[in-house]
Design an enzyme around this catalytic site. Structure first.
Site, mmCIF file in Angstrom:
data_model
loop_
_atom_site.group_PDB
_atom_site.id
_atom_site.type_symbol
_atom_site.label_atom_id
_atom_site.label_comp_id
_atom_site.label_asym_id
_atom_site.label_seq_id
_atom_site.Cartn_x
_atom_site.Cartn_y
_atom_site.Cartn_z
ATOM 1 N N HIS A 235 0.815 -1.223 0.000
ATOM 2 C CA HIS A 235 0.000 0.000 0.000
ATOM 3 C C HIS A 235 0.850 1.275 0.000
ATOM 4 O O HIS A 235 0.328 2.361 -0.271
ATOM 5 C CB HIS A 235 -0.918 0.044 1.224
ATOM 6 C CG HIS A 235 -2.019 -0.964 1.206
ATOM 7 N ND1 HIS A 235 -2.842 -1.153 0.122
ATOM 8 C CD2 HIS A 235 -2.430 -1.854 2.158
ATOM 9 C CE1 HIS A 235 -3.715 -2.116 0.400
ATOM 10 N NE2 HIS A 235 -3.482 -2.567 1.622
ATOM 11 N N ASP A 272 -3.055 -10.546 -2.245
ATOM 12 C CA ASP A 272 -3.606 -9.999 -1.012
ATOM 13 C C ASP A 272 -5.072 -9.631 -1.256
ATOM 14 O O ASP A 272 -5.454 -9.264 -2.368
ATOM 15 C CB ASP A 272 -2.813 -8.756 -0.612
ATOM 16 C CG ASP A 272 -3.134 -8.262 0.788
ATOM 17 O OD1 ASP A 272 -2.331 -8.518 1.702
ATOM 18 O OD2 ASP A 272 -4.187 -7.607 0.961
ATOM 19 N N HIS A 274 -6.593 -7.086 -0.347
ATOM 20 C CA HIS A 274 -6.694 -5.653 -0.622
ATOM 21 C C HIS A 274 -5.828 -5.284 -1.826
ATOM 22 O O HIS A 274 -4.779 -5.879 -2.050
ATOM 23 C CB HIS A 274 -6.240 -4.845 0.604
ATOM 24 C CG HIS A 274 -7.000 -5.192 1.852
ATOM 25 N ND1 HIS A 274 -6.436 -5.931 2.880
ATOM 26 C CD2 HIS A 274 -8.266 -4.912 2.226
ATOM 27 C CE1 HIS A 274 -7.337 -6.096 3.837
ATOM 28 N NE2 HIS A 274 -8.454 -5.485 3.468
ATOM 29 N N ASP A 359 -4.672 -12.479 3.952
ATOM 30 C CA ASP A 359 -5.874 -11.942 4.574
ATOM 31 C C ASP A 359 -7.131 -12.235 3.775
ATOM 32 O O ASP A 359 -8.225 -11.772 4.129
ATOM 33 C CB ASP A 359 -5.741 -10.436 4.810
ATOM 34 C CG ASP A 359 -5.115 -9.694 3.640
ATOM 35 O OD1 ASP A 359 -4.859 -10.332 2.595
ATOM 36 O OD2 ASP A 359 -4.863 -8.485 3.772
#
Length: 456
Positions: A235, A272, A274, A359
């Site tokens: 990120h 991931d 996200h 995740d």
């Protein structure tokens, strides 16, 4: 004409801590013109280790660093434009199936925060319990215990120098207050050790790239690298931190693979849950780095729309595939076969790097996918095979998310089992009672649209 000098370094303390088949012999080749200004040092552990989960973790691991000027005296720079560096692995490493590094960032911690210092120790404890460490596997699985820190120049290949030096300066405030928030939305924190430990985390990944590439030169089946590191990175945008992430570890490694090893075409897979917006932004107009992200539609940070495909010369080299909440193993298997494989085959990479976020597991508290431990076994096994077919087996995984410690550690351990060709343990650790019907029609529609956009 430049002359090159070979230096063989045997740190004294290493000779008593490694088995004979894990001798940490490191070869460095320096140009003669550089030797006069370069200094090599082996940095010892600077702080007391801490006991977590029955295992000892140093607050700072042993690293190999390079220093060459007053300006970079504190944070050693890369050897770009000064020397040709060759880090060659020993024969045992070329015969290994997995080589991993551990940078747990024990000082970068905030109690009750999802991205806390318990994450990497939980993984290491699981590897030990399941006998997936060098102690039990000999030369089949190797831990890279001595690695260099990333340098300011390494980080600046992706991030602005103003951010790098601003973060370093913020450590004074973090030291006084215990921790501080370092991005506008608040979830990303820093402690007094965050800057230093983030450099170490990035360096652990770069060192794995070195060793995997070196092994690929003497073996058709080099080991898969796995950087068990934190803080995570995907990120972190070029201008700053975001979403628990400080430095873009995988983006920095991609630029390093190009700059140091001449691996022009880098294929990045981000599974991931996200969207890896930082990696996306770093390479959005770059045709030589293909970024492919699968993520939950509408999840943090809200980026990664399906029609975001790159810009300028990089148009088509970014593939974002948002999937509906509830997507699981069936969806990911289909995505791998129909999207990831043909994209990689067409791109023909020189190395594959993986943002390995765990995740997406059904038990993870921060999202709404229903991956299982078996999903991650499948991904690890298939990515390994893809790398073998396309780029001489050169592949390095980088730990990203994963916040349920049990599902995180079991899934990483099962990834290791996939790398060494052993059966999955998923049936023994997964509770399939948590699973429900996947949104198959939505997934099918998303796949059809992405195949049309990218002419797959």
């Amino acid at each position: 004409m430049d002359t090159f000098i070979l230096l063989n370094i045997f740190p004294p303390e290493l000779t008593t801590k490694h088995k004979p088949n894990q001798t940490p012999l490191i070869h460095f080749v320096f140009s003669k013109s550089f030797v006069g200004v370069a200094k090599m040092e082996h940095q010892a552990v600077l702080r007391r280790p801490v006991l977590v989960g029955g295992l000892w973790f140093p607050l700072r691991p042993r690293v190999v660093a390079f220093k060459r000027s007053r300006f970079y005296e504190k944070h050693s720079t890369s050897l770009k434009n000064h020397s040709k560096v060759s880090i060659s692995c020993c024969l045992n490493e070329s015969m290994a199936k997995v080589i991993y590094s551990v940078a747990p960032a024990m000082g970068h911690n905030k109690e009750a925060h999802p991205e806390c210092s318990a994450r990497v120790p939980a993984i290491v404890s699981a590897l030990e319990k399941l006998e997936l460490t060098p102690k039990f596997r000999g030369s089949e699985i190797i831990q890279l215990e001595d690695f260099r820190t990333a340098t300011v120049e390494d980080i600046a290949s992706v991030h602005s120098r103003s951010y790098v030096f601003g973060l370093e300066k913020a450590m004074e405030q973090a030291s006084e207050q215990g921790f501080i928030h370092i991005d506008g939305s608040g979830p990303t924190y820093a402690t007094a050790t965050t800057f230093e430990e983030s450099l170490i985390a990035a360096g652990a990944g770069l060192s794995l790239v070195d060793h995997v590439v070196a092994a690929s030169k003497i073996s058709q089946n080099p080991p898969i690298g796995f950087a068990l590191i934190r803080p995570p990175g995907h990120h972190a945008v070029p201008k700053g931190p975001m979403g628990f992430c400080v430095f873009g570890n995988i983006a920095i490694a991609a630029r390093y693979a190009q700059r140091v090893h001449g691996l022009k075409r880098v294929f990045i897979i981000d599974f991931d849950v996200h969207h890896g917006n930082g990696t996306n932004d770093a390479f959005y107009d770059d045709p030589d780095i293909f970024f492919l992200s699968t993520h939950q539609d509408g999840s943090y940070p809200g980026t990664g729309k399906i029609d975001n495909i790159g810009s300028g010369n990089g148009e088509g080299a970014t593939l974002n595939l948002p999937l509906a909440g509830g997507s699981g193993d069936i969806a990911m298997r289909t995505v791998f076969d129909e999207v990831i494989v043909p994209s990689a085959q067409r791109f023909q990479p020189d190395i594959i790097l993986v943002s390995a976020g765990y995740d997406g597991h059904v038990l993870d508290p921060l999202a709404n996918f229903q991956f299982t431990t078996g999903t991650y076994y499948m991904l690890a096994s298939n990515i390994k095979q893809l790398a073998k077919e396309l780029c001489g087996g050169r592949c390095v995984f980088f730990l990203e998310g994963g916040y349920n410690l049990d599902s995180l550690s079991n899934s990483v351990a099962d990834s290791f089992r996939a790398f060494i060709g052993e059966p999955s343990m998923a049936a023994k650790v997964d509770d399939f009672g948590y699973l429900y019907d996947e949104p198959s029609s939505k997934v099918k529609h998303a796949i059809q649209r992405i195949k049309h956009l990218h002419s797959l």
